[in-house]
Scaffold this active site. Sequence first.
Site, PDB file in Angstrom:
ATOM      1  N   LYS A 194       8.790   7.777  17.278  1.00 57.95           N
ATOM      2  CA  LYS A 194       7.377   7.960  17.943  1.00 57.95           C
ATOM      3  C   LYS A 194       6.914   6.676  18.232  1.00 57.95           C
ATOM      4  O   LYS A 194       6.638   5.768  17.342  1.00 57.95           O
ATOM      5  CB  LYS A 194       6.265   8.489  16.869  1.00 57.95           C
ATOM      6  CG  LYS A 194       5.174   8.996  17.628  1.00 57.95           C
ATOM      7  CD  LYS A 194       3.909   9.232  17.108  1.00 57.95           C
ATOM      8  CE  LYS A 194       3.177   7.880  16.602  1.00 57.95           C
ATOM      9  NZ  LYS A 194       2.540   7.259  17.950  1.00 57.95           N
ATOM     10  N   GLY A 246       4.057  -1.824  11.931  1.00 59.20           N
ATOM     11  CA  GLY A 246       2.498  -1.686  12.375  1.00 59.20           C
ATOM     12  C   GLY A 246       1.483  -2.207  11.381  1.00 59.20           C
ATOM     13  O   GLY A 246       1.910  -3.393  10.805  1.00 59.20           O
ATOM     14  N   SER A 247       0.327  -1.740  11.233  1.00 54.03           N
ATOM     15  CA  SER A 247      -0.614  -2.551  10.465  1.00 54.03           C
ATOM     16  C   SER A 247      -0.331  -2.175   8.928  1.00 54.03           C
ATOM     17  O   SER A 247       0.372  -1.245   8.336  1.00 54.03           O
ATOM     18  CB  SER A 247      -1.991  -1.775  10.831  1.00 54.03           C
ATOM     19  OG  SER A 247      -2.133  -0.619  10.242  1.00 54.03           O
ATOM     20  N   THR A 248      -0.707  -3.173   8.100  1.00 55.19           N
ATOM     21  CA  THR A 248      -0.574  -3.107   6.670  1.00 55.19           C
ATOM     22  C   THR A 248      -1.296  -1.872   6.319  1.00 55.19           C
ATOM     23  O   THR A 248      -0.659  -1.261   5.165  1.00 55.19           O
ATOM     24  CB  THR A 248      -1.046  -4.404   5.843  1.00 55.19           C
ATOM     25  OG1 THR A 248      -0.066  -5.381   6.580  1.00 55.19           O
ATOM     26  CG2 THR A 248      -0.771  -4.298   4.478  1.00 55.19           C
ATOM     27  N   GLY A 251       1.175   1.102   6.674  1.00 50.33           N
ATOM     28  CA  GLY A 251       1.976   0.721   5.931  1.00 50.33           C
ATOM     29  C   GLY A 251       1.969   1.314   4.347  1.00 50.33           C
ATOM     30  O   GLY A 251       2.772   1.993   3.860  1.00 50.33           O
ATOM     31  N   GLU A 268       7.721  -3.004   8.408  1.00 50.92           N
ATOM     32  CA  GLU A 268       7.374  -4.385   8.987  1.00 50.92           C
ATOM     33  C   GLU A 268       5.849  -4.264   9.156  1.00 50.92           C
ATOM     34  O   GLU A 268       5.314  -3.779  10.073  1.00 50.92           O
ATOM     35  CB  GLU A 268       8.008  -4.506  10.294  1.00 50.92           C
ATOM     36  CG  GLU A 268       9.732  -4.431  10.057  1.00 50.92           C
ATOM     37  CD  GLU A 268      10.368  -5.455   9.368  1.00 50.92           C
ATOM     38  OE1 GLU A 268       9.650  -6.591   9.157  1.00 50.92           O
ATOM     39  OE2 GLU A 268      11.309  -5.376   8.765  1.00 50.92           O
ATOM     40  N   CYS A 302       3.053  -9.825  15.161  1.00 51.98           N
ATOM     41  CA  CYS A 302       2.912  -9.619  13.821  1.00 51.98           C
ATOM     42  C   CYS A 302       3.068 -11.076  13.210  1.00 51.98           C
ATOM     43  O   CYS A 302       2.616 -11.447  12.069  1.00 51.98           O
ATOM     44  CB  CYS A 302       3.716  -8.639  13.185  1.00 51.98           C
ATOM     45  SG  CYS A 302       5.524  -8.676  13.858  1.00 51.98           S
ATOM     46  N   GLU A 399      -5.614 -10.586   9.726  1.00 49.29           N
ATOM     47  CA  GLU A 399      -4.849 -10.736  10.828  1.00 49.29           C
ATOM     48  C   GLU A 399      -5.699 -10.230  12.043  1.00 49.29           C
ATOM     49  O   GLU A 399      -6.333  -9.285  12.231  1.00 49.29           O
ATOM     50  CB  GLU A 399      -3.775  -9.507  10.773  1.00 49.29           C
ATOM     51  CG  GLU A 399      -2.745  -9.626  11.734  1.00 49.29           C
ATOM     52  CD  GLU A 399      -1.754  -8.672  11.824  1.00 49.29           C
ATOM     53  OE1 GLU A 399      -1.860  -7.512  11.251  1.00 49.29           O
ATOM     54  OE2 GLU A 399      -0.376  -9.129  12.007  1.00 49.29           O
TER      55      GLU A 399
END
Length: 795
Positions: A194, A246-248, A251, A268, A302, A399
């Site tokens: 996706k 993607g974003s933490t 995640g 990641e 990132c 971030e």
Amino acid sequence: STKVAEIFETMAYGPAPEQSDYVQEWLDGHPDGFDLFIGGKWVAPEDKKKTIESRDPATGKPLARFSIAGKADVDKAVEAAQKGFAKWSRLSGHQRARHLYALARLIQKNSRFLSVLESMDNGKPIRETRDLDIPLASRHFYHHAGWAQLMDSELAGYEPLGVVGQVIPWNFPLLMMAWKIAPAIAAGNCVVLKPAEYTSLTALYFAEMCREAGLPDGVVNIITGAGDTGEMLVRHEAVTKIAFTGSTDVGRLIRKATAGTGKKLTLELGGKSPFLVFDDADLDSTVEGLVDAIWFNQGQVCCAGSRLLVEEGVADRLIEKVKHRLNHFRLGSPLDKAVDMGAIVDPVQRDRIDSLVNQSVTEGAVKWQPDVSCPTEGCYYLPTLLTDVSPANVAAREEIFGPVLTVTTFRTLAEATELANNSRYGLSASVWSENINRALEIAGMVKAGVVWINCTNQFDAACGFGGYRESGFGREGGREGMFEYLKRSDEWRKSGSDIIDKAKLPEISTKHVDVIDRTPKNYIGGKQKRPDGGNSLAVAGHDGKFVGRVGDGNRKDIRDAVEAAFKAEGWSKATAHNRAQILYYIAENLSIREEEFARRLSLLTGASAKAAKAEVDASIARLFSYGAWADKFDGLVHTPPMRNIALAMNEPLGVMGVVCPDTAPLLSFISLIAPHLAMGNRSVVIPSQRYPLIATDFYQVLETSDVPGGAINIVTGDREGLAKVLAQHDQLDGIWYFGSAEGSEMVERLSADNLKRTWVNNGKARDWASSNQGEGRQFLREATQVKNVWLPYGD
Ligand code: NAI
């Protein structure tokens, strides 16, 4: 003419736009929007009315519409992948290699088209898509065609996982897709991918290329949609592995959603990467490095070097040079070959950047932006410097994911590393110094998955990429990346359990108390310590009769043990030779007490004298194995296609929790602690709940073997309760859990908070005596993480 004279005077470049009409034509060829790519065909989604619009961030104009895959569509895509897997996984490695090669070639042949489409969809300069995104995407298929070819020989004993679900972000749409798909299908898996909702177009074009390349149906499925679609894919039962970038925050959600399912997972995630400049750095190169670190891809990277840490003596000079450079920056159309920076992907992201910058200023930072023209139409943000940024400032912690650099100065090397590591993230770091000794020393001390020395943002398919800490876990690229898409054919026993059901624990009869003189203790920081609560648990022999007591450890004991492990940092710095010697010494001391341990095993487990002796012998041999491994689990030196080498070093994870099973209580205990000792981890161990006396007996072996205090700590008691405390501990780096299925779920779920590395058994059992299941490289890999240190050579 005067015009030429003017240009001569200013030395300004004119616009050099890349043609895009043929890309527009392709987009116009889909007036009803794009369907989903499932089973090698374009399939209309169940709900045709719901769509997402993709806009050109440089103009705000719509580019195309695409579908939102719902539950039925996700099911369909997973089914298609399952069908595809039946055939794809049976092809020879060579046949798969030919398909990957065909895809690599097609990306090359379509590189101009893809570069333009990517720039239009994402807003990044064509210079970057043309020179980096697209060639690197193709390189990933080339490199992994090679892994498919060599799989039988180089990855013998491993097999593909099945259907892999992959969810990717918008900052490197095609490149991230290649990072995900190439290793997955090389290994023999089939994927459902996706793409991100802002940038799905190159993935849809790639789907067309898969058809053109004759890739078998169902090997690659592309479904579009937003976070909901991603979540459905992540939760799908038939998906055996999730790879996410993607974003933490997301995640973490995915870590929780997959806990206990047995799905493999790589994450990641975000970063707040330091860019360290020492006073002997070549400042002009450093400025160009900074431009690549934080203004490449508008800072939406990132691993962006978003925190400049500069030695005080050169700070002013460096900042002066940076400002000078930025005052000549060109922002403009992504399709203009001469711009330095393009557009931010979406107004939502630009507003997020702006609000974080404003908040940072409110918290005391000083903002500087160059005096250059910024297009008023479209989604642009000026390159920004934030100075006077305190460590607590939002810009130093969060971030920002935009073209914003924070500036902090330091005086000493110690201060520099402390600042660099003062982050919950650990994705990358860049070190600038002409002193190679110093640069390599820093590279070793920085907690980051990638360290670039005198360079920055270098990537290659042969070099693993991935983070430490809350930047996620797992690696993409290289051999280590292949393991993320494979499993050992014989990792677990076919049946059985490694733990004794609590309900089946014997009623302890205290009538026949024959050993009462033992004071139960934990082993913490090299000393026997009375448990905090002062409580103890009775332990029964195989016949149910009382044989002794152990401490009933609690939360405080675990916290003390973790603290002791943290203090024992020296163990992680000890040489491999030194660690090997100590492992051999432990083996020697166990050997001296072989009979005593064998007798104890018989008493506790009911093992025959012969079986008990065999277990002690196997334990001694295992200690020898890890003594042997300690100085042989070396890294690699990669030779990527640039003037760099990358040193792939296996580093210890740090402080680990280890939760032991009941079967073969001495051997499984040794099999789990020895790899950590060998690799330089410090650990907090919860021994078998049924047979804890084996571990408490072992205190004396440790005490006589020169194991430094804190390198290994042992807390006895309620295994599940203590495992929970470990999983919740926000400083622990990882946890190995070999208990029940429910416990595995709990450990993975609770580990989401600080994203500790986990290795759990999901209730399955191992044959601890076998050299396949009981020891070897897999244990060592699970005890380490790869740090890639990039070194340039030549001028
Ligand atoms: P995101 O993490 O929400 O999106 C990444 C991908 O995950 C997209 O494909 C999205 O559709 C999908 N997704 C979202 N929620 C999901 C869920 N619950 N389950 C499964 N998939 C899900 O990132 P977003 O919203 O695009 O950006 C927000 C911030 O995240 C950025 O400002 C940046 O700070 C950070 N980010 C970091 C990235 C990195 O590479 N480190 C990449 C993208 C964003």
